[in-house]
Design a protein around this motif. Structure first.
Motif, PDB file in Angstrom:
ATOM      1  N   THR A 173      22.209  81.158  11.243  1.00 63.52           N
ATOM      2  CA  THR A 173      22.312  81.539   9.667  1.00 63.52           C
ATOM      3  C   THR A 173      23.666  80.981   9.177  1.00 63.52           C
ATOM      4  O   THR A 173      24.097  81.379   7.882  1.00 63.52           O
ATOM      5  CB  THR A 173      22.227  83.040   9.513  1.00 63.52           C
ATOM      6  N   GLN A 191      23.271  78.635   6.022  1.00 63.65           N
ATOM      7  CA  GLN A 191      22.782  79.419   4.782  1.00 63.65           C
ATOM      8  C   GLN A 191      23.676  80.315   4.146  1.00 63.65           C
ATOM      9  O   GLN A 191      23.913  80.437   3.354  1.00 63.65           O
ATOM     10  CB  GLN A 191      21.408  80.166   5.318  1.00 63.65           C
ATOM     11  N   ASP A 192      24.404  81.159   5.052  1.00 65.74           N
ATOM     12  CA  ASP A 192      25.323  82.175   4.551  1.00 65.74           C
ATOM     13  C   ASP A 192      26.543  81.535   3.980  1.00 65.74           C
ATOM     14  O   ASP A 192      26.942  81.982   2.839  1.00 65.74           O
ATOM     15  CB  ASP A 192      25.978  82.862   5.964  1.00 65.74           C
ATOM     16  N   GLY A 207      26.150  78.686   2.400  1.00 66.90           N
ATOM     17  CA  GLY A 207      25.534  77.696   1.221  1.00 66.90           C
ATOM     18  C   GLY A 207      26.004  76.223   1.394  1.00 66.90           C
ATOM     19  O   GLY A 207      26.359  75.616   0.340  1.00 66.90           O
ATOM     20  N   PRO A 241      19.895  73.505   7.377  1.00 66.81           N
ATOM     21  CA  PRO A 241      19.941  74.958   7.413  1.00 66.81           C
ATOM     22  C   PRO A 241      18.653  75.515   7.885  1.00 66.81           C
ATOM     23  O   PRO A 241      17.494  74.830   7.461  1.00 66.81           O
ATOM     24  CB  PRO A 241      20.008  75.563   5.663  1.00 66.81           C
ATOM     25  N   ARG A 245      15.920  78.895   7.382  1.00 64.84           N
ATOM     26  CA  ARG A 245      15.779  80.029   6.306  1.00 64.84           C
ATOM     27  C   ARG A 245      15.953  81.365   7.241  1.00 64.84           C
ATOM     28  O   ARG A 245      15.069  81.396   8.284  1.00 64.84           O
ATOM     29  CB  ARG A 245      14.311  79.959   5.677  1.00 64.84           C
ATOM     30  N   SER A 289      12.629  75.127   6.940  1.00 61.63           N
ATOM     31  CA  SER A 289      13.425  74.473   5.934  1.00 61.63           C
ATOM     32  C   SER A 289      12.940  73.766   4.962  1.00 61.63           C
ATOM     33  O   SER A 289      11.826  73.204   5.167  1.00 61.63           O
ATOM     34  CB  SER A 289      14.385  73.664   7.061  1.00 61.63           C
ATOM     35  N   GLN A 292      16.039  70.002   2.080  1.00 63.14           N
ATOM     36  CA  GLN A 292      17.394  70.108   2.877  1.00 63.14           C
ATOM     37  C   GLN A 292      17.069  68.983   4.090  1.00 63.14           C
ATOM     38  O   GLN A 292      18.234  68.369   4.362  1.00 63.14           O
ATOM     39  CB  GLN A 292      17.053  71.428   3.700  1.00 63.14           C
TER      40      GLN A 292
END
Ligand code: HGY
Ligand code: MN
Ligand code: MN
Ligand code: MN
Length: 419
Positions: free
Chosen positions: A203, A206-207, A209, A384, A386, A397, A401
């Protein structure tokens, strides 16, 4: 050369279709089930070869089941190739992106490189590795271990799946040549760099960004099979004291493994009991035998071994206290690998050219590039995931992306080619 925006739009649609084609090659049930050295994995490799052929790129499948295409076509053996690719097998009920993203990314790069007259100084190779997942035989990265000379013909007769089928027999069943895998070994002189596109399976991106991950270290993995043999007996007639309950023993072992990982100072220590079988497995019989697997991951091999030894000591102490016999087999011990800073900086420059932010992060999952890095400069570009979900039907993803990752992959290949 299409602008990044065009490339992104074009790619997103094409990538989504390609991902769907591979996802359809699966056993029934939730997610994707396309295990190592099965007919379905071979069909995925046949699809890869056909897609390369559509691009005018001939390919061959080696004795280990890896499928490799090269640009320019039929140029004969030339040294110093730049390679990209990943794997096409999955875990049971896994996702549609793990591995496949790197293979469809390689196809997109092959299409772009073949279509544009941007100069290339080295051969470019596009690879689908066989049997990367350890889910069936306990050892991961098998096709890439064979090209790196880390797994040979004798090992294939030792590695077995839960039915007792050896890897050699499964390979022969798929029409491959397990006795001849030495011929699949790569000569380091034939290569000058390799880069794999893969989903993060965590993650961090994603965390934060951030759309692109550049991997510095790939975690190692030590894998154990623990067999506990107690005494099966009547659940009603047998008093609680004096029992030798294999499942209650296993339960203490499993929770102890979790406690050891949580207590480890280093956040990268991860210990998981992923599979467990109980015999006889009837409601009125005290379990007499339990077999479970342990996966110990770390980015430092010293800590990986220390954690593994602590797991063995803990399980042996619990079994001794409960009067249960224990056998611990080490199925695999893959050390962590630091990847090439040169490849990583080429990928970082490529992302910067495309206006994409990057983060340098470790990989908790193992990858074929770990093995390839023993032969040539190698790197991994992440996109990334999800919710960080992977090895799950919910793995996801977005096409955009993946298109960003593919654009970075293409630009990285050109930079490595121009060195
Ligand atoms: O097990 C792994 O980390 C990889 O997905 N083979
Ligand atoms: Mn993978
Ligand atoms: Mn995987
Ligand atoms: Mn991989």
């Amino acid at each position: 050369m299409p602008t990044h925006a065009t490339f992104r739009t074009l790619q997103a649609t094409w990538l989504e279709n390609a991902l769907r084609q591979y996802a359809a090659l699966s056993e029934p049930g939730p997610g994707v089930s396309r295990l190592a050295y099965t007919r379905l994995e071979r069909q995925a490799h046949e699809l890869f070869a056909a897609q390369l052929a559509d691009l005018g790129i001939p390919s061959h499948t080696d004795a280990a089941g890896n499928t490799i295409g090269e640009l320019p076509p039929n140029a004969g053996p030339r040294p110093g190739a730049i390679g990209t690719g990943s794997h096409l097998d999955s875990v049971p009920h896994g996702g549609a992106y793990d591995g496949v993203v790197g293979v469809v990314g390689a196809l997109a790069v092959a299409a772009a490189a073949g279509a544009h007259d941007r100069p290339r100084h080295h051969p470019w190779r596009f690879v689908a590795f066989a049997a990367e997942e350890g889910a069936r035989f306990g050892q991961a990265c098998n096709g890439s271990r064979m090209v790196a000379g880390l797994t040979g013909a004798p090992d294939l007769r030792q590695l077995t799946d839960s039915t007792g089928t050896t890897m050699a027999a499964a390979m022969a069943e798929c029409g491959l040549a397990p006795h001849d895998v030495e011929a699949a070994r790569w000569d380091p002189r034939d290569w000058s760099a390799f880069v794999e596109l893969h989903i993060e399976q965590g993650t961090v991106l994603q965390d934060r960004g951030v759309p692109i991950g550049l991997v510095d270290t790939v975690s190692g993995s030590t894998r154990l099979r623990v067999s506990l043999t107690g005494v099966a007996s009547h659940t009603g007639g047998t008093p609680m004291d004096g029992r030798h309950d294999a499942l209650a023993t296993a339960a203490e072992c499993v929770l102890g493994c979790e406690r050891l990982a949580l207590a480890a100072a280093e956040v990268n220590t991860r210990i998981t009991v992923g599979s467990l079988t109980v015999e006889p497995g009837a409601i009125t019989i005290i379990p007499g035998r339990v077999v479970f697997t342990v996966d110990v991951r770390e980015t430092d091999h010293g800590r990986q071994r220390t954690a593994t030894d602590a797991v063995s000591r803990h399980c042996r102490a619990v079994a001794a206290r409960r009067g249960v016999d224990i056998e611990i087999e080490e199925l695999a011990d893959t050390p962590p690998v630091g990847l090439s800073s040169e490849v990583r900086s080429a990928a970082g420059d490529a992302a910067a050219t495309l206006g994409l932010a990057t983060a340098v992060i470790p990989s908790g999952a193992s990858h074929d590039t770990q093995q390839v890095s023993r032969l040539t400069a190698a790197g991994i570009v992440f996109v990334p995931s999800r919710g960080g979900l992977s090895h799950s039907p919910d793995e996801f993803s977005t096409a955009e992306q993946i298109a960003d990752g593919t654009a970075v992959l293409l630009e990285t290949m050109y930079r490595l080619d121009a060195r």
